[in-house]
Design a protein around this motif. Structure first.
Motif, PDB file in Angstrom:
ATOM      1  N   ILE A 126       0.856  -1.192   0.000  1.00  0.00           N
ATOM      2  CA  ILE A 126       0.000   0.000   0.000  1.00  0.00           C
ATOM      3  C   ILE A 126       0.890   1.240   0.000  1.00  0.00           C
ATOM      4  O   ILE A 126       1.637   1.476   0.958  1.00  0.00           O
ATOM      5  N   GLU A 127       0.830   2.010  -1.080  1.00  0.00           N
ATOM      6  CA  GLU A 127       1.680   3.196  -1.216  1.00  0.00           C
ATOM      7  C   GLU A 127       0.859   4.460  -0.969  1.00  0.00           C
ATOM      8  O   GLU A 127      -0.273   4.578  -1.435  1.00  0.00           O
ATOM      9  N   GLU A 128       1.455   5.395  -0.257  1.00  0.00           N
ATOM     10  CA  GLU A 128       0.766   6.659   0.019  1.00  0.00           C
ATOM     11  C   GLU A 128       0.408   7.368  -1.277  1.00  0.00           C
ATOM     12  O   GLU A 128       1.154   7.321  -2.250  1.00  0.00           O
ATOM     13  N   GLY A 129      -0.751   8.024  -1.255  1.00  0.00           N
ATOM     14  CA  GLY A 129      -1.172   8.787  -2.422  1.00  0.00           C
ATOM     15  C   GLY A 129      -1.944   7.979  -3.446  1.00  0.00           C
ATOM     16  O   GLY A 129      -2.446   8.535  -4.419  1.00  0.00           O
ATOM     17  N   THR A 130      -2.062   6.652  -3.224  1.00  0.00           N
ATOM     18  CA  THR A 130      -2.817   5.818  -4.159  1.00  0.00           C
ATOM     19  C   THR A 130      -4.257   5.645  -3.653  1.00  0.00           C
ATOM     20  O   THR A 130      -4.557   5.877  -2.484  1.00  0.00           O
ATOM     21  N   ARG A 131      -5.124   5.201  -4.572  1.00  0.00           N
ATOM     22  CA  ARG A 131      -6.514   4.958  -4.177  1.00  0.00           C
ATOM     23  C   ARG A 131      -6.587   3.826  -3.159  1.00  0.00           C
ATOM     24  O   ARG A 131      -7.405   3.852  -2.231  1.00  0.00           O
ATOM     25  N   PHE A 132      -5.729   2.815  -3.305  1.00  0.00           N
ATOM     26  CA  PHE A 132      -5.707   1.725  -2.333  1.00  0.00           C
ATOM     27  C   PHE A 132      -5.336   2.222  -0.936  1.00  0.00           C
ATOM     28  O   PHE A 132      -5.804   1.662   0.058  1.00  0.00           O
ATOM     29  N   HIS A 133      -4.504   3.237  -0.852  1.00  0.00           N
ATOM     30  CA  HIS A 133      -4.114   3.752   0.460  1.00  0.00           C
ATOM     31  C   HIS A 133      -5.342   4.289   1.194  1.00  0.00           C
ATOM     32  O   HIS A 133      -5.569   3.975   2.370  1.00  0.00           O
ATOM     33  N   ALA A 134      -6.152   5.075   0.483  1.00  0.00           N
ATOM     34  CA  ALA A 134      -7.367   5.631   1.094  1.00  0.00           C
ATOM     35  C   ALA A 134      -8.349   4.523   1.464  1.00  0.00           C
ATOM     36  O   ALA A 134      -8.944   4.536   2.561  1.00  0.00           O
ATOM     37  N   LEU A 135      -8.521   3.537   0.579  1.00  0.00           N
ATOM     38  CA  LEU A 135      -9.455   2.438   0.851  1.00  0.00           C
ATOM     39  C   LEU A 135      -8.978   1.579   2.020  1.00  0.00           C
ATOM     40  O   LEU A 135      -9.778   1.147   2.856  1.00  0.00           O
ATOM     41  N   HIS A 136      -7.672   1.355   2.080  1.00  0.00           N
ATOM     42  CA  HIS A 136      -7.107   0.541   3.157  1.00  0.00           C
ATOM     43  C   HIS A 136      -7.250   1.258   4.491  1.00  0.00           C
ATOM     44  O   HIS A 136      -7.587   0.640   5.518  1.00  0.00           O
ATOM     45  N   GLU A 137      -6.990   2.558   4.478  1.00  0.00           N
ATOM     46  CA  GLU A 137      -7.153   3.361   5.701  1.00  0.00           C
ATOM     47  C   GLU A 137      -8.598   3.326   6.195  1.00  0.00           C
ATOM     48  O   GLU A 137      -8.850   3.386   7.398  1.00  0.00           O
ATOM     49  N   ALA A 138      -9.534   3.255   5.244  1.00  0.00           N
ATOM     50  CA  ALA A 138     -10.965   3.213   5.586  1.00  0.00           C
ATOM     51  C   ALA A 138     -11.438   1.788   5.878  1.00  0.00           C
ATOM     52  O   ALA A 138     -12.637   1.559   6.031  1.00  0.00           O
ATOM     53  N   HIS A 139     -10.483   0.834   5.951  1.00  0.00           N
ATOM     54  CA  HIS A 139     -10.775  -0.582   6.261  1.00  0.00           C
ATOM     55  C   HIS A 139     -11.736  -1.219   5.252  1.00  0.00           C
ATOM     56  O   HIS A 139     -12.575  -2.045   5.616  1.00  0.00           O
ATOM     57  N   LYS A 140     -11.602  -0.819   3.990  1.00  0.00           N
ATOM     58  CA  LYS A 140     -12.437  -1.411   2.938  1.00  0.00           C
ATOM     59  C   LYS A 140     -11.924  -2.793   2.508  1.00  0.00           C
ATOM     60  O   LYS A 140     -12.661  -3.562   1.903  1.00  0.00           O
ATOM     61  N   PHE A 141     -10.668  -3.055   2.780  1.00  0.00           N
ATOM     62  CA  PHE A 141     -10.120  -4.384   2.523  1.00  0.00           C
ATOM     63  C   PHE A 141      -8.917  -4.607   3.432  1.00  0.00           C
ATOM     64  O   PHE A 141      -8.350  -3.661   3.971  1.00  0.00           O
ATOM     65  N   GLU A 142      -8.575  -5.884   3.606  1.00  0.00           N
ATOM     66  CA  GLU A 142      -7.420  -6.241   4.433  1.00  0.00           C
ATOM     67  C   GLU A 142      -6.426  -7.042   3.611  1.00  0.00           C
ATOM     68  O   GLU A 142      -6.813  -7.853   2.782  1.00  0.00           O
ATOM     69  N   LEU A 143      -5.159  -6.807   3.869  1.00  0.00           N
ATOM     70  CA  LEU A 143      -4.103  -7.596   3.232  1.00  0.00           C
ATOM     71  C   LEU A 143      -3.694  -8.737   4.162  1.00  0.00           C
ATOM     72  O   LEU A 143      -3.924  -8.677   5.377  1.00  0.00           O
ATOM     73  N   PRO A 144      -3.058  -9.765   3.623  1.00  0.00           N
ATOM     74  CA  PRO A 144      -2.494 -10.806   4.488  1.00  0.00           C
ATOM     75  C   PRO A 144      -1.541 -10.182   5.513  1.00  0.00           C
ATOM     76  O   PRO A 144      -0.845  -9.204   5.201  1.00  0.00           O
ATOM     77  N   ASP A 145      -1.511 -10.729   6.736  1.00  0.00           N
ATOM     78  CA  ASP A 145      -0.600 -10.182   7.746  1.00  0.00           C
ATOM     79  C   ASP A 145       0.832 -10.620   7.441  1.00  0.00           C
ATOM     80  O   ASP A 145       1.097 -11.337   6.466  1.00  0.00           O
ATOM     81  N   ALA A 146       1.772 -10.183   8.272  1.00  0.00           N
ATOM     82  CA  ALA A 146       3.196 -10.410   7.994  1.00  0.00           C
ATOM     83  C   ALA A 146       3.529 -11.893   7.882  1.00  0.00           C
ATOM     84  O   ALA A 146       4.294 -12.306   7.000  1.00  0.00           O
ATOM     85  N   ASP A 147       2.946 -12.710   8.767  1.00  0.00           N
ATOM     86  CA  ASP A 147       3.226 -14.153   8.720  1.00  0.00           C
ATOM     87  C   ASP A 147       2.660 -14.788   7.455  1.00  0.00           C
ATOM     88  O   ASP A 147       3.305 -15.641   6.823  1.00  0.00           O
ATOM     89  N   GLN A 148       1.445 -14.383   7.084  1.00  0.00           N
ATOM     90  CA  GLN A 148       0.836 -14.915   5.861  1.00  0.00           C
ATOM     91  C   GLN A 148       1.632 -14.485   4.626  1.00  0.00           C
ATOM     92  O   GLN A 148       1.859 -15.278   3.717  1.00  0.00           O
ATOM     93  N   ALA A 149       2.066 -13.224   4.620  1.00  0.00           N
ATOM     94  CA  ALA A 149       2.853 -12.716   3.488  1.00  0.00           C
ATOM     95  C   ALA A 149       4.176 -13.464   3.378  1.00  0.00           C
ATOM     96  O   ALA A 149       4.633 -13.798   2.279  1.00  0.00           O
ATOM     97  N   ALA A 150       4.797 -13.745   4.529  1.00  0.00           N
ATOM     98  CA  ALA A 150       6.065 -14.499   4.524  1.00  0.00           C
ATOM     99  C   ALA A 150       5.855 -15.903   3.970  1.00  0.00           C
ATOM    100  O   ALA A 150       6.702 -16.435   3.237  1.00  0.00           O
ATOM    101  N   GLU A 151       4.712 -16.521   4.302  1.00  0.00           N
ATOM    102  CA  GLU A 151       4.416 -17.859   3.777  1.00  0.00           C
ATOM    103  C   GLU A 151       4.220 -17.813   2.257  1.00  0.00           C
ATOM    104  O   GLU A 151       4.705 -18.686   1.527  1.00  0.00           O
ATOM    105  N   LEU A 152       3.529 -16.772   1.777  1.00  0.00           N
ATOM    106  CA  LEU A 152       3.324 -16.620   0.339  1.00  0.00           C
ATOM    107  C   LEU A 152       4.657 -16.387  -0.375  1.00  0.00           C
ATOM    108  O   LEU A 152       4.885 -16.895  -1.483  1.00  0.00           O
TER     109      LEU A 152
END
Length: 384
Positions: free
Chosen positions: A198-224
């Motif tokens: 999630i990069e600042e200034g992107t539409r995903f940043h605003a949506l993520h801040e508003a809890h519109k979607f969640e990304l995998p957590d650090a452990d899940q990302a490490a597994e991927l």
């Protein structure tokens, strides 16, 4: 992959896109009126000539047309830009010439024109192989269109790479492994596999801040990430850099210039360059807004609005940051030549004991798979 001379590259930035992807923080712009491509060609020609005055005669190792979406360029625009590069520097036969493309059917039809212009490698922004995630990522193509574009690219160009984004919302390890195997079945020789950030200034940043979607957590990302390494290695496309996987010998020569800390000129709106001028490494940064850049070039022959001369310490830090991304690691003799000092033996010893770095022969050092996951921290520790 052998570590030879880092090389000299030419990067051309085409800043226009049909739509702005919600995750993208690159310098890309949507225009609803046709772009005056002939005017841009004249500006590229002028800025290339200015850069030639600064670099002196060089032999080009690779040319990369990036964006934005360079596949929105007419084939004759690409041909004119490549002719301008060859008018300023020596371009040997068979040099890698890459063009980034999006897999929409309209752009795919231009592939034969790009090949005739001299492009011999294409990098496709596929990003996902399921339609729901393509829509989430704001992509304009379907999986069917992507696979058609991949097939056409394989027919048209000697070399093909494509990008996928993983660690998407709700993505399971099993689903990613299956998608990756499907991708490898279509790839010729190279895959770029990026974790969704999630990069600042992107539409995903605003949506993520508003809890519109969640990304995998650090452990899940490490597994991927671990699955990414396992699946690609098992199918003959091992990692040669944190996010890049290739059959041996098929690595992106242009990207290797960056990672091996070679020299390159950047031409076009927002383009960066790093090359040696009068014995010092300089950084050039061009104006980001396309129309402002055009006016600057037409007025003074270039659109460079920022830059600096790097100190030896800054060069050495950048060399570390780029080189440790590579599986081949860094040449310690070159590091010492750049910095005027050796890496701290105490810090090297601590990081080795922690399993984050390891020697390669007598004169190289690289990050281990564990070190790659926390590379920023490793680099920061070594650079102190």
């Amino acid at each position: 992959m052998t570590s030879s001379e880092p090389g000299f590259g030419v990067y051309i930035h085409w800043p226009f896109c049909a739509a702005k992807c919600p995750y993208c923080d690159f310098n890309s712009h949507v225009r609803h009126q046709p772009v005056d491509q002939e005017r841009f060609v004249r500006a590229f020609e002028a800025e290339l000539a200015t850069m030639r005055q600064r670099t002196g005669p060089r032999e080009v190792t690779s040319i990369f047309l990036g964006g934005g979406t360079p596949s929105l360029m007419k084939p004759q625009t690409v041909a004119a830009v490549l002719d301008a590069v060859a008018a300023n520097w020596t371009v040997p036969q068979g040099v890698e010439i890459t063009l980034e493309a999006n897999p929409s059917s309209v752009e795919a039809e231009r592939f034969r024109g790009y090949r005739a212009a001299g492009v011999n490698r294409v990098s496709l922004g596929v990003q996902a192989l399921n339609d729901a995630d393509l829509r989430f990522l704001g992509r304009l193509h379907s999986v069917e269109e992507a696979l058609q574009a991949i097939a056409l690219a394989r027919e048209t160009f000697p070399r093909l790479s494509f990008d996928l984004i993983y660690a998407r919302p709700g993505q399971t390890p099993q689903a990613w492994a299956a998608e990756l195997k499907q991708a490898i079945g279509h790839a010729v020789d190279h895959l770029s596999l990026y974790q969704l950030t999630i990069e600042e200034g992107t539409r995903f940043h605003a949506l993520h801040e508003a809890h519109k979607f969640e990304l995998p957590d650090a452990d899940q990302a490490a597994e991927l990430y671990a699955i990414t390494q396992e699946v690609t290695a098992a199918h003959g496309l091992p990692a040669h850099e944190i996010s890049n996987h290739a059959r041996p010998g098929a690595e992106s020569r242009h990207n290797l210039i960056y990672w091996r800390y070679g020299e390159y000129v950047g031409v076009g709106p927002g383009a960066h360059g790093r090359f040696v001028e009068d014995g010092r490494r300089v950084v050039t940064i061009a104006e980001k807004m396309p129309e402002t850049w055009l006016e600057l070039v037409e007025t003074k022959g270039h659109g460079v609005t920022g830059g600096e001369i790097l100190t030896r310490s800054e060069e050495a830090d950048e060399f570390l940051l780029m080189g440790l991304r590579l599986v081949e690691g860094i040449d310690l003799v070159r590091y010492e030549a750049l910095s005027g000092r050796e890496l701290s033996p105490a810090r090297v010893s601590i990081l080795r004991d922690e399993g984050l770095i390891e020697p390669v022969g007598n004169s190289r050092l690289r990050a281990t798979p564990s070190g790659m996951i926390v590379l920023d921290a490793v680099v920061a520790d070594l650079a102190r």
